[in-house]
Design an enzyme around this catalytic site. Sequence first.
Site, PDB file in Angstrom:
ATOM      1  N   ASP A 212      72.227  77.923  28.331  1.00 14.98           N
ATOM      2  CA  ASP A 212      72.694  76.682  27.717  1.00 14.98           C
ATOM      3  C   ASP A 212      71.622  75.642  28.030  1.00 14.98           C
ATOM      4  O   ASP A 212      71.463  75.235  29.189  1.00 14.98           O
ATOM      5  CB  ASP A 212      74.048  76.259  28.300  1.00 14.98           C
ATOM      6  CG  ASP A 212      74.601  74.996  27.641  1.00 14.98           C
ATOM      7  OD1 ASP A 212      73.814  74.252  27.036  1.00 14.98           O
ATOM      8  OD2 ASP A 212      75.812  74.752  27.740  1.00 14.98           O
ATOM      9  N   HIS A 213      70.884  75.212  27.010  1.00 19.96           N
ATOM     10  CA  HIS A 213      69.705  74.391  27.282  1.00 19.96           C
ATOM     11  C   HIS A 213      70.055  73.065  27.947  1.00 19.96           C
ATOM     12  O   HIS A 213      69.200  72.437  28.569  1.00 19.96           O
ATOM     13  CB  HIS A 213      68.909  74.150  25.997  1.00 19.96           C
ATOM     14  CG  HIS A 213      69.553  73.201  25.040  1.00 19.96           C
ATOM     15  ND1 HIS A 213      70.437  73.608  24.076  1.00 19.96           N
ATOM     16  CD2 HIS A 213      69.436  71.861  24.896  1.00 19.96           C
ATOM     17  CE1 HIS A 213      70.837  72.561  23.378  1.00 19.96           C
ATOM     18  NE2 HIS A 213      70.250  71.492  23.855  1.00 19.96           N
ATOM     19  N   HIS A 275      78.153  72.629  26.283  1.00 18.06           N
ATOM     20  CA  HIS A 275      77.448  71.472  26.827  1.00 18.06           C
ATOM     21  C   HIS A 275      78.364  70.555  27.642  1.00 18.06           C
ATOM     22  O   HIS A 275      78.057  70.204  28.789  1.00 18.06           O
ATOM     23  CB  HIS A 275      76.820  70.661  25.698  1.00 18.06           C
ATOM     24  CG  HIS A 275      75.844  71.426  24.868  1.00 18.06           C
ATOM     25  ND1 HIS A 275      75.107  72.486  25.362  1.00 18.06           N
ATOM     26  CD2 HIS A 275      75.463  71.284  23.565  1.00 18.06           C
ATOM     27  CE1 HIS A 275      74.329  72.959  24.401  1.00 18.06           C
ATOM     28  NE2 HIS A 275      74.533  72.253  23.309  1.00 18.06           N
TER      29      HIS A 275
END
Length: 525
Positions: A212-213, A275
Amino acid sequence: MTFPQEEPIMTLSTNPLREGLRQHLTPEPCIMVIFGATGDLTRRKLVPALYHLALENLLPSGFSVLGFARRPWSHEHFREQMQEGVSQFSRNQPINPKVWESFSEGLFYLASSFDDADGYRNLREALEKIDRERDTNGNRVFYLATPPSAYAKIIAQIGQAGLAGTSSGRHGRGGWTRIIVEKPFGRDLVTAQELNRQLAEVFQEDQIYRIDHYLGKETVQNILVFRFANGIFEPLWNRRYIDHIQITASESIGVEGRGTYYEEAGTLRDMVQNHIFQLLSLVAMEPPAAFDATAVRDEKVKVLRAIRPISPDEVEEYTVRGQYDAGSISGRLLPRYREERGVSADSLTETFVALKLVIDNWRWAGVPFYLRSGKALPKRNTEIAIQFKSVPHMLFTNTATSRVEPNILALRIQPNEGISLKFSAKMPSPTVQMQSVNMDFGYGTSFGIDPPEAYERLLLDCMLGDSTLFTRRDEVETAWALLTSILEGWQLYPPQDFPNYEAGTWGPKAAHEWIARDGRRWRRL
């Protein structure tokens, strides 16, 4: 030619999730196989990130990339396309010709469909050839940069071709093997469990890196440094002093041609499950016993498990949905969501969502967490706002200004990364007049450098075998268990008023009325 690299050296980690100033070696030589290498993610994010690591002398000698996709490209054409991508999307311009020449010598390409067994036999031969020529020692990172529909095919074919290896090179092969899986990790609890089952049939859990960036963003990692490296804040980080917490992730664009994808996803799946839940878990977690992958991820999972479930019958009490209508954002006209390409004319997909979550543990009992995310809002902004309780007794009731704004600690994730603290101060005057003021810290101003891109940190950590910033299986499934119940409730109670907010506004009116019922209001960004 090899990358500009001297003998293996010890480099200081700038990752706040590593103990103090713990030193670490540059990664071992390895090959990164990118499935879906002709797609946007590879040229916009992955290869520019790898180039930046080479530019900073953080890649090992012999590091190689092998692109795997359907298009009939040659090695040279792949290199040309990647050079164009780096030229367009790199944060370091212009390209350093010497570094690019060295880096590009390690770029290779193999054309194959994802379900062709012959392609994976060719892949094995290509990897062995690169091992011999560039001394990569059998170390592999497989990166799934494809649509999720291709994951099962690729994972199964890797297993059938005998390419899965182990996390540490045991069982007769010299090198290690790891696999990076891009979000979304399923569409609900059942599909997430199925994906995890497919991965577990071929790989060990410590080989799997669910990326998950957001966790690679410098400011997200600094949440833990801010909390656990400063003695002044953590004693206040609990129900005694905090009234509530708001987490906002707003976007000022619409679906931008991704209507087909968004119809299947929606904001809850696209933003909240990954996120926003990552931000919530870092803000709410207990201090880990150590800054390592197991301890940090254990505490994140504990927080998610402590969130009070929302039953399908409670969705109208704890959630608000929205879908944008036509409007204007910064002078740019935006059509309504239902007019976007690939979107149904009577779509019920949410482009805005607000949630109220309650964490049932000693630290957070009675402190609501308000989450909101949406498209076509006035600004692109991601922020965590901690609002503290008012003082127990107001001394200044007979002054010119008797109303005191609450103290708010705001952690800005993007853009303009930083931290601000709002407090009351006396204005210069013969009488007592108060005004809210901000103490503000900006990362760019204070450190004078641009933070690295998220993928730089995450790709490097995977090569180093550090999974701290990646999502574990139980974390994924716990998050989906919470949200699947909400999705089921939304099916039972479909919205009757879509579209219900104009593009360029802060979501549906119902979202403001909903939080006002608790005596609170959304923070103005």
